[in-house]
Design a protein around this motif. Structure first.
Motif, short mmCIF file in Angstrom:
data_model
loop_
_atom_site.label_atom_id
_atom_site.label_comp_id
_atom_site.label_asym_id
_atom_site.label_seq_id
_atom_site.Cartn_x
_atom_site.Cartn_y
_atom_site.Cartn_z
N ALA A 76 25.51 41.26 52.93
CA ALA A 76 26.43 41.94 53.85
C ALA A 76 27.48 40.97 54.36
N ASN A 77 27.06 39.76 54.70
CA ASN A 77 28.04 38.77 55.15
C ASN A 77 29.01 38.39 54.03
N ILE A 78 28.45 38.25 52.81
CA ILE A 78 29.32 37.91 51.68
C ILE A 78 30.29 39.05 51.40
N ALA A 79 29.78 40.30 51.52
CA ALA A 79 30.63 41.45 51.25
C ALA A 79 31.84 41.48 52.18
N HIS A 80 31.62 41.16 53.44
CA HIS A 80 32.74 41.12 54.37
C HIS A 80 33.77 40.07 53.94
N GLU A 81 33.27 38.94 53.47
CA GLU A 81 34.19 37.87 53.05
C GLU A 81 34.90 38.21 51.75
N ILE A 82 34.23 38.99 50.88
CA ILE A 82 34.81 39.32 49.58
C ILE A 82 35.87 40.41 49.70
N ARG A 83 35.67 41.32 50.65
CA ARG A 83 36.54 42.50 50.70
C ARG A 83 38.01 42.15 50.85
N ASN A 84 38.35 41.17 51.68
CA ASN A 84 39.77 40.83 51.89
C ASN A 84 40.43 40.30 50.62
N PRO A 85 39.86 39.25 49.96
CA PRO A 85 40.52 38.82 48.70
C PRO A 85 40.45 39.88 47.61
N LEU A 86 39.41 40.71 47.64
CA LEU A 86 39.31 41.78 46.64
C LEU A 86 40.43 42.80 46.83
N SER A 87 40.74 43.10 48.06
CA SER A 87 41.85 44.02 48.33
C SER A 87 43.16 43.43 47.84
N ALA A 88 43.34 42.12 48.04
CA ALA A 88 44.56 41.47 47.58
C ALA A 88 44.67 41.51 46.06
N ILE A 89 43.55 41.27 45.36
CA ILE A 89 43.56 41.32 43.90
C ILE A 89 43.88 42.73 43.41
N SER A 90 43.27 43.73 44.06
CA SER A 90 43.51 45.12 43.66
C SER A 90 44.97 45.50 43.88
N TYR A 91 45.53 45.07 44.98
CA TYR A 91 46.94 45.38 45.27
C TYR A 91 47.86 44.69 44.25
N ALA A 92 47.54 43.45 43.93
CA ALA A 92 48.35 42.74 42.92
C ALA A 92 48.24 43.41 41.56
N GLY A 93 47.06 43.91 41.20
CA GLY A 93 46.89 44.61 39.93
C GLY A 93 47.71 45.87 39.87
N GLU A 94 47.78 46.59 40.99
CA GLU A 94 48.59 47.80 41.01
C GLU A 94 50.07 47.49 40.83
N LEU A 95 50.51 46.37 41.41
CA LEU A 95 51.90 45.97 41.22
C LEU A 95 52.18 45.58 39.77
N LEU A 96 51.24 44.88 39.16
CA LEU A 96 51.41 44.49 37.76
C LEU A 96 51.39 45.69 36.83
N HIS A 97 50.68 46.74 37.25
CA HIS A 97 50.58 47.93 36.40
C HIS A 97 51.93 48.64 36.26
N GLU A 98 52.82 48.39 37.19
CA GLU A 98 54.12 49.03 37.14
C GLU A 98 55.02 48.41 36.06
N GLU A 99 54.65 47.21 35.63
CA GLU A 99 55.43 46.55 34.58
C GLU A 99 54.85 46.91 33.21
N ARG A 100 55.69 47.02 32.21
CA ARG A 100 55.28 47.36 30.85
C ARG A 100 55.55 46.15 29.94
N ARG A 101 54.48 45.49 29.52
CA ARG A 101 54.64 44.27 28.72
C ARG A 101 53.81 44.31 27.43
N GLY A 102 53.47 45.46 26.93
CA GLY A 102 52.78 45.53 25.65
C GLY A 102 51.34 45.99 25.79
N GLU A 103 50.73 46.25 24.63
CA GLU A 103 49.36 46.82 24.61
C GLU A 103 48.33 45.81 25.10
N THR A 104 48.43 44.56 24.70
CA THR A 104 47.44 43.54 25.14
C THR A 104 47.48 43.36 26.65
#
Length: 530
Positions: free
Chosen positions: A320-348
């Motif tokens: 539970a303590n680790i989960a609290h610490e993970i959630r913030n960087p995990l949210s940042a990674i998820s947000y960054a992935g959504e931004l990258l998804h808007e770009e089209r750079r090929g199938e790979t």
């Protein structure tokens, strides 16, 4: 044990009344002897000479009547004990003084009878009354001696003898009273210690009966002398069992005999065939005359379960303590992935980004499940009407999973009410139905929600049944373990959290059958919400 005064009413203990009765019985025996001696054998005593026997027959008869009345009063009229004792002593002093005077003074030997009377009164009497009795006897003897001196010549030796007797009266009365006080105090102490011992015995017996460990008293030949209920349950014994230890468990008996001979360890691990318990037995010698042995039986399964629960609890706090610490960087990674998804750079690029987002979502589900598990103890149970709750749930479930409305069927019967925390029940139901849909064929009635009354009154069963391949025998023991999953996209926490939430609501979740499909049964209370 002593007499008490309450609202002017005198109260004697049973011991005092018994002593008073014995005292009066002694007086009755003495009066009977004097009466029949005066009647039949007047020459037997110097004071009852043949020419005086008939003269003393009347006083002896009156004395006998008074003692009979005193005995009857002591047995029938248990009131005014001090008054009864005082009247008896005064009558004895009067009679004995008359006999002493008739017998020629203290030289007749009847003065010793007064000593016996005062000793008995000192044992029975209370407080200053004992000194009053001695004073009355002293006055009576001195009066008799003075009267004799007026009738005859003055006898200094007679007065000296009377003084010695009077001093003896006080000494005997006071000594008897002190002895009586000591006896009463010892009796009260013994009775109080008996009560304390009885209370301690009852408490010890109750503690032993309620112990989670089994307790046996074994003789040196391996016979079970005594046992508590837990020990009888572990060994498969009944209340009337007086068997040898070898009858219950030969392995345990062998370990006990090896310990008695000094060849074995003080603790033995064994399994009892009759009950199936795996036990750890510890032997301790006693100082009893029979050299009995105490055996303490511990359920190893319970100990392992406690250790597992402690380990899981510690792991839960840590995660539970680790989960609290993970959630913030995990949210940042998820947000960054959504931004990258808007770009089209090929199938790979798209494939790697999809892997990133899928694993991010999986980590998010694990974190959410761990945090939900940390809230299991905050249960606010209420009576849920399943007829109102389940139909909207089925519709929402089919809509969320984009399934036809007939994939999940609902069957309601009986009371259909459940005592459960509403948010917990929603979480459990989503976990069970989601798990069933994941393993089902997703055809007509692939998942069945079945609600019916349980066999036990006041309980209800909620079954979630799917038409998948079911749970194999190898996985049945692990299906509710944390992080155990057979699906590549599962977190392994769904069923574990569902069972933990059921435990928090005093309900039970288990896998009900083996075969085609899986049948998860939730057994909960239909009444008695607190």
């Amino acid at each position: 044990m002593a007499r008490t005064e309450n609202d002017g009413v005198e109260r004697f203990s049973e011991t005092h009344w018994k002593s008073l009765r014995y005292f009066n019985l002694y007086r009755l025996a003495l009066a009977t002897l004097l009466f029949f001696s005066a009647l039949l054998y007047p020459s037997a005593f110097p004071v009852l000479s043949p020419d005086r026997g008939l003269q003393h027959l009347a006083p002896a008869g009156l004395y006998l009547v008074s003692t009979v009345a005193a005995v009857i009063l002591a047995y029938r009229h248990r009131q005014h004990a001090s008054m009864q004792l005082t009247s008896s002593v005064l009558i004895d002093v009067l009679v004995m003084t008359i006999l002493i005077h008739a017998g020629g003074g203290l030289g007749s030997g009847l003065g010793s009878m007064l000593l016996v009377t005062l000793a008995g009164a000192g044992l029975v009497g209370q407080g200053r009354l004992v000194l009053f009795y001695a004073a009355m006897a002293t006055l009576a003897v001195l009066f008799e001696q003075s009267y004799r001196a007026l009738q005859n010549d003055f006898d200094a030796a007679g007065f000296f003898q009377a003084g010695i007797f009077c001093a003896g009266f006080f000494a005997v009365a006071v000594s008897a009273r002190l002895l009586a006080r000591r006896v009463i105090a010892n009796e009260a102490l013994a009775r109080q210690r008996g009560v304390d011992l009885n209370n301690q015995t009852m408490i010890s017996q109750r503690v032993i009966e309620e112990m989670q460990d089994g307790v046996l008293v074994l003789s040196r030949d391996g016979r079970v002398r005594q046992s508590n209920p837990r020990a009888r349950q572990m060994l498969g014994l009944n209340e009337a069992s007086d068997l040898g230890l070898a009858t219950c468990s030969p392995e345990l008996a062998q370990g006990f005999f090896d310990w008695c001979r000094g060849l074995g360890e003080a603790a033995v691990l064994t399994r009892v065939p009759a009950s199936g318990f795996e036990l750890r037995a510890s032997f301790i010698p006693t100082e009893s005359s029979e050299r009995d042995v105490l055996a303490f039986l511990e359920d190893m399964g319970r100990l392992r379960e406690q250790a597992r629960q402690m380990k899981l609890a510690a792991l839960g706090r840590l995660t539970a303590n680790i989960a609290h610490e993970i959630r913030n960087p995990l949210s940042a990674i998820s947000y960054a992935g959504e931004l990258l998804h808007e770009e089209r750079r090929g199938e790979t690029y798209e494939r790697l980004l999809r892997i990133l987002m899928d694993n991010t979502q999986r980590l998010e589900r694990i974190v959410s499940d761990v945090l939900e598990l940390g809230r299991r103890d905050r249960a606010y149970r209420e009576l849920i009407d399943l007829r109102d709750v389940l139909p909207p749930f089925v519709d929402e479930c089919c809509a969320r999973e984009h399934l036809p409305a007939d994939v999940v069927s609902l069957e309601l019967s009986g009371l259909a009410k459940l005592c459960f925390d509403r948010s917990h029940f929603d979480q459990v139901l989503w976990n069970l139905v989601g798990n069933a849909l994941r393993h089902s064929r997703r055809s007509l009635a692939s998942v069945r929600l079945l609600v019916r009354d349980a066999r036990a009154a006041g309980w209800v069963e909620v079954h979630v049944i799917d038409d998948g391949e079911g749970v194999s025998e190898e996985c049945r023991d692990q299906i509710f373990e944390p992080f155990f999953t057979t699906h590549h996209r599962g977190t392994g926490l769904g069923l574990y959290i569902a069972r933990e939430l059921c435990d928090a609501n005093e309900a039970q979740l288990d896998l009900d059958s083996v075969g085609p499909g899986a049948d998860f049964r939730l057994l909960g209370r239909a009444v008695g919400c607190r």
